[in-house]
Design an enzyme around this catalytic site. Structure first.
Site, PDB file in Angstrom:
ATOM      1  N   SER A 155      61.282  80.628   2.015  1.00 32.00           N
ATOM      2  CA  SER A 155      61.046  82.222   2.331  1.00 32.00           C
ATOM      3  C   SER A 155      62.284  82.733   1.544  1.00 32.00           C
ATOM      4  CB  SER A 155      61.357  82.507   3.682  1.00 32.00           C
ATOM      5  OG  SER A 155      61.500  83.876   4.004  1.00 32.00           O
ATOM      6  N   TYR A 215      65.905  80.084  11.534  1.00 34.12           N
ATOM      7  CA  TYR A 215      65.046  80.259  10.835  1.00 34.12           C
ATOM      8  C   TYR A 215      65.361  80.348   8.985  1.00 34.12           C
ATOM      9  CZ  TYR A 215      60.783  82.055   8.310  1.00 34.12           C
ATOM     10  OH  TYR A 215      59.554  82.272   7.186  1.00 34.12           O
ATOM     11  N   LYS A 274      65.158  77.527   6.272  1.00 34.58           N
ATOM     12  CA  LYS A 274      64.529  77.821   4.768  1.00 34.58           C
ATOM     13  C   LYS A 274      65.574  77.640   3.628  1.00 34.58           C
ATOM     14  CE  LYS A 274      60.635  78.944   6.298  1.00 34.58           C
ATOM     15  NZ  LYS A 274      59.077  78.285   5.981  1.00 34.58           N
TER      16      LYS A 274
END
Ligand SMILES: NC(=O)c1ccc[n+]([C@@H]2O[C@H](COP(=O)([O-])OP(=O)(O)OC[C@H]3O[C@@H](n4cnc5c(N)ncnc54)[C@H](OP(=O)(O)O)[C@@H]3O)[C@@H](O)[C@H]2O)c1
Length: 279
Positions: free
Chosen positions: A170, A183, A187
């Protein structure tokens, strides 16, 4: 119904041959007869990638946690005349990962491509409030399962003389999204995993690259765009003034898996409408 199926499959074949025509010369679809596994591919970005790899000639094995989602995605793409099959695979479960590999080998005789796309984001808030359970879940699914899924396909790729892995990270790997600490960290770890795998697997003729999407309109990012006013203000922060679509991510993944990218490994392509990511 049969007639409709036939018509759709003829349209898909015609479309494929139009795409193959370049400067008047017919070109083979770039992934002809390659076998591709795409995790988390019954919806969103994974589904668009699965569709595109199949349109480009690959046999694609679709997977996600829920059988009914797998059945629906397979039926949709088969209805478009594409070569797809499917099986349930929760990427966090070792037996599911093994079954995904075994299914591809049984149906198609091997594996050439892995797109590791599954991720979770169960937490919103301060890093100071993240529990051990949340850290375990995010790192298990987003990072560990990607590494283990790659481990599972490498012996099959070696038997074919090589292969290609694409990891979906991401833009949050570069520029953290507010309140999504675990998160974001997971990533960023995938960028490191891409680099490490690329170095280790290059001698086995396996390339490993990474896709870093920006804001893409899927269920996953729903909270950011379902309110019209919020969507408009978010668009203002994107240089190309729109939210991305899953299809925006699909062609570049097909390219990274193809022979056209045979000298590219360990790289990350940001598909984020110009959201600042790195130098
Ligand atoms: N959307 C964005 O703005 C955006 C931006 C940057 C990066 N990404 C990344 O892109 C990837 C795909 O996101 P998306 O937006 O396409 O999501 P999505 O539209 O919500 O689709 C999620 C897919 O993942 C499957 N899935 C969920 N948990 C799974 C698991 N543990 N094992 C296997 N499959 C699982 C779901 O099916 P089941 O429910 O049947 O399992 C579904 O097919 C993720 O890695 C995400 O981090 C997304």
């Amino acid at each position: 119904m049969r007639k409709l199926g036939l018509l759709l499959s003829r349209c898909a074949a015609a479309w494929k041959s139009v795409r193959m025509a370049s400067s008047g010369m017919a070109r083979r679809a770039p992934l002809t007869n390659k076998v591709a596994l795409v995790t988390a591919s019954t919806d969103g970005i994974g589904f668009a990638i699965a569709r595109r790899l199949a349109q480009d000639g690959a046999h694609v094995v679709i997977s996600s946690r829920k059988q009914q989602n797998v059945d629906r995605a397979v039926a949709t793409l088969k209805g478009e005349g594409l070569s797809v099959t499917g099986t349930v695979c929760h990427v966090g479960k070792a037996e599911d990962r093994e079954r995904l590999v075994a299914t591809a080998v049984k149906l198609h005789g091997g594996i050439d491509i892995l797109v590791s796309n599954a991720a979770v984001n169960p937490f919103f808030g301060s890093l100071m409030d993240v529990t051990e359970e949340v850290w375990d879940k995010v790192l298990n699914i987003n990072v560990k399962a990607t590494a283990l899924m790659t481990t599972a396909v490498v012996p099959e790729m070696e038997k074919r003389g090589g292969g290609s892995v694409v990891i979906v990270a991401s833009v949050a790997a570069f520029v953290p999204f507010p309140a999504l600490g675990p998160y974001n960290v997971s990533k960023t770890a995938l960028l490191g995993l891409t680099k490490n795998l690329a170095i280790e697997l290059a001698p086995r003729n396996i390339r490993v690259n990474c896709l870093a999407p920006g804001l893409i309109k899927t269920n996953f990012s729903r909270v950011l765009w379902m309110d019209k006013e919020r969507e408009e203000s978010i668009k203002e922060t994107i240089r190309i003034r729109r939210i991305g679509t899953p299809e925006d991510c699909a062609g570049i993944v097909s390219f990274m898996c193809s022979e056209d990218a045979s000298y590219i490994t360990g790289e990350t392509v940001v598909v984020a409408g110009g959201i600042p990511s790195r130098l």
